[in-house]
Design an enzyme around this catalytic site. Structure first.
Site, short mmCIF file in Angstrom:
data_model
loop_
_atom_site.label_atom_id
_atom_site.label_comp_id
_atom_site.label_asym_id
_atom_site.label_seq_id
_atom_site.Cartn_x
_atom_site.Cartn_y
_atom_site.Cartn_z
N LYS A 116 0.67 -1.39 0.10
CA LYS A 116 0.05 -0.09 -0.13
C LYS A 116 0.65 1.27 -0.13
O LYS A 116 0.52 2.34 -0.52
CB LYS A 116 -1.01 -0.08 1.21
CG LYS A 116 -1.79 -0.94 1.27
CD LYS A 116 -2.57 -1.38 0.05
CE LYS A 116 -3.40 -2.66 -0.10
NZ LYS A 116 -4.28 -3.12 -1.31
N TYR A 202 -5.84 11.20 9.48
CA TYR A 202 -7.18 10.52 9.62
C TYR A 202 -8.40 11.52 9.19
O TYR A 202 -8.34 12.52 9.65
CB TYR A 202 -7.32 10.21 11.05
CG TYR A 202 -8.58 9.45 11.32
CD1 TYR A 202 -8.73 8.23 10.65
CD2 TYR A 202 -9.80 9.72 11.99
CE1 TYR A 202 -9.93 7.38 10.86
CE2 TYR A 202 -10.86 9.16 12.16
CZ TYR A 202 -10.93 7.89 11.52
OH TYR A 202 -12.09 6.95 11.65
N ARG A 292 -8.66 -6.75 -9.30
CA ARG A 292 -9.66 -7.80 -9.62
C ARG A 292 -11.07 -7.28 -10.17
O ARG A 292 -11.07 -6.10 -9.99
CB ARG A 292 -9.77 -8.42 -8.28
CG ARG A 292 -10.37 -7.89 -7.38
CD ARG A 292 -10.94 -8.62 -6.16
NE ARG A 292 -11.51 -7.81 -5.04
CZ ARG A 292 -10.96 -7.34 -4.19
NH1 ARG A 292 -9.73 -7.01 -4.08
NH2 ARG A 292 -11.81 -6.40 -3.54
#
Ligand code: MV4
Length: 448
Positions: A116, A202, A292
């Site tokens: 990531k 955040y 995917r």
């Protein structure tokens, strides 16, 4: 074009792939575990091979057995569906070694997007907005604390090997840093065998918006607009919709352009999804890229009139895309019907379906592998059907969805249908004005 595709999956997605292959005149091979002997994908495929015992590690995750099945049946391609081996770099690599086309991402792409922190760096370089945070991985608590002051609390620590919410900790202020660090390290080390962390500002109460893209072997990509996946419980999506009630034409164009820029920068080939967080100011940031086909792909198919599996197969066979983008012509929502008890903390409820009636009528699509008399094995995912409803407006879709949920009869097991009915009656959900925190305050005790 491929002559024969082996489907390395089970359940509704195996059926979904078999159906498109049939329409394209491509032969199909199903693989199945002993627990899935009576499954529809086994009956609907042209050929079927048992690959092992019920546990996934002995069947749907067993690379050697799946490759053997492809060799024996002379399949020239493998479609992995979602989950299982769909984002497994080793499997993609083994397919390449055996000269079998993997209908999914290359091993390099899977590794690049699977890490990531490096995926984020790649996207940032391509000009995709990313969340302010650490430059790459954090080396120590001391460095983390220093960076957090720069970024500004609250921050979030994320496992670079993570995704889908695991190995993540929110840190409110410096006093909580050490514990959050230790917990995130421990969790990601145990789950992924890699405990490296990075940090971000955040974002409070965002929306989860993802863009469907498809790229071809010439390095050209297009987008198929967004899906709003903000209704999640413990990182499990329960409902998805498109268009998003909060995505304006301007946001869609910007987000779509960002997703294409990211995909083209890495010469992405095949179907993929770029996930974004959208904040309350309308600013969006790259979060992850999935290499995917996703569970929720049908809502995009319904509103754009684009068969994603067909196009996935075509680009894998070397056929170019048109290059134009696709925009929603309708509204569509998907309810995931799981064999779980929503009144008992969504506890799994496998077993025999003693009686079944599926809804029908205008605007209804059901992707499901279950039938009356079918026994849901306890070994796999609990999703048993996707109720996909289209209409001319979000209101029409919700009204129609409630009607369809009320028509749905599944006896012998517990399902998430009563939860979805409550959701369709919820004023906040109806308003379209909710965030990823929506279910944190939802009154599950009010369900039936
Ligand atoms: C965040 C976030 C807030 N700020 N990152 C959750 C899964 C993983 N893909 C990343 N996730 C989040 N990352 C920053 N900087 C909030 C979440 C998040 C979330 C995201 C999408 C959908 C549901 C969620 C539920 C909790 C947290």
């Amino acid at each position: 074009m491929f002559k024969k595709i082996l489907i390395a999956n089970r359940g509704e997605i195996a059926l979904r792939i078999i159906r498109t292959c049939r329409e394209m005149g491509i032969r199909t091979v199903a693989v199945y575990s002993k627990a899935d002997k009576e499954s529809l994908h086994v009956k609907f495929a042209d050929e079927a091979i048992c690959i092992g015992e019920a546990p996934s590690s002995d069947s749907y995750l067993n690379i050697t057995r799946i490759i053997s099945a492809a060799e024996i049946t002379n399949a020239d391609a493998i479609h992995p569906g979602y989950g299982f081996l769909s984002e497994n770099a080793e499997f993609s690599e083994v397919c390449r070694e055996y000269g079998i086309k993997f209908i999914g991402a290359s091993p390099e792409m899977i590794n690049g997007m699977g890490d990531k922190a490096s995926a984020k760096a790649t996207m940032k370089k391509a000009g995709v907005p990313v969340i302010p945070g650490s430059e790459g991985l954090l080396k120590s608590v001391a460095e983390g604390k220093k960076q957090a002051v720069k970024v500004g609390y609250p921050v979030i620590l994320k496992a670079t090997a993570g995704g889908g919410g695991r190995g993540m900790r929110i840190v409110k202020d410096e006093s909580g840093f050490q514990k959050a660090w230790d917990d995130a390290r421990q969790e990601s080390g145990a789950a992924f065998g890699n405990d490296a962390l990075y940090m971000e500002k955040y974002i409070e109460e965002p929306r989860h918006i993802e863009i469907q893209i498809i790229g071809d072997s010439n390095g050209k990509a297009c987008h198929l607009s967004e899906r709003d996946c903000s209704i999640q419980r413990r990182h499990q999506k329960l409902i998805e919709e498109t268009p998003s009630p909060v995505v304006t034409d301007e946001i869609r164009d910007k987000m779509g352009a960002a997703a294409i820029a990211g995909a083209e920068a890495i010469k992405y080939e095949g179907a993929g999804t770029v996930e974004f967080l959208l904040d309350k100011h309308g600013d969006f940031y790259f979060m992850e890229m999935n290499t995917r086909i996703q569970v929720e792909h049908p809502i995009t198919e319904e509103v754009t009139d684009f068969d994603l599996i067909k196009e996935q197969i075509k680009v894998a066979a070397g056929i170019s895309i048109t290059g134009k983008n696709y925009f929603p012509k309708l509204f569509c929502m998907e309810c995931r019907i799981n064999a779980e008890d929503p009144t008992k903390d969504f506890r799994p409820s496998p077993g025999k379906i003693t009686n079944l009636h599926m809804p029908g009528g205008r605007g209804i699509r059901i992707d499901s592998h279950v039938y009356a008399g079918y026994t849901i094995p306890p070994n796999y995912d609990s999703m048993i059907a996707k109720l996909i409803v289209s209409g001319q407006s979000r209101e029409e879709v919700m009204t129609r969805m409630k009607r369809a949920l009320q028509e749905f009869v599944i006896e012998g097991i517990k399902t998430t249908i009563p939860f979805h009915i409550k959701l369709m009656e919820d004023e906040e959900f109806k308003s379209g004005n909710f965030t990823t925190a929506f279910l944190e305050t939802f009154d599950f005790s009010a369900i039936k």
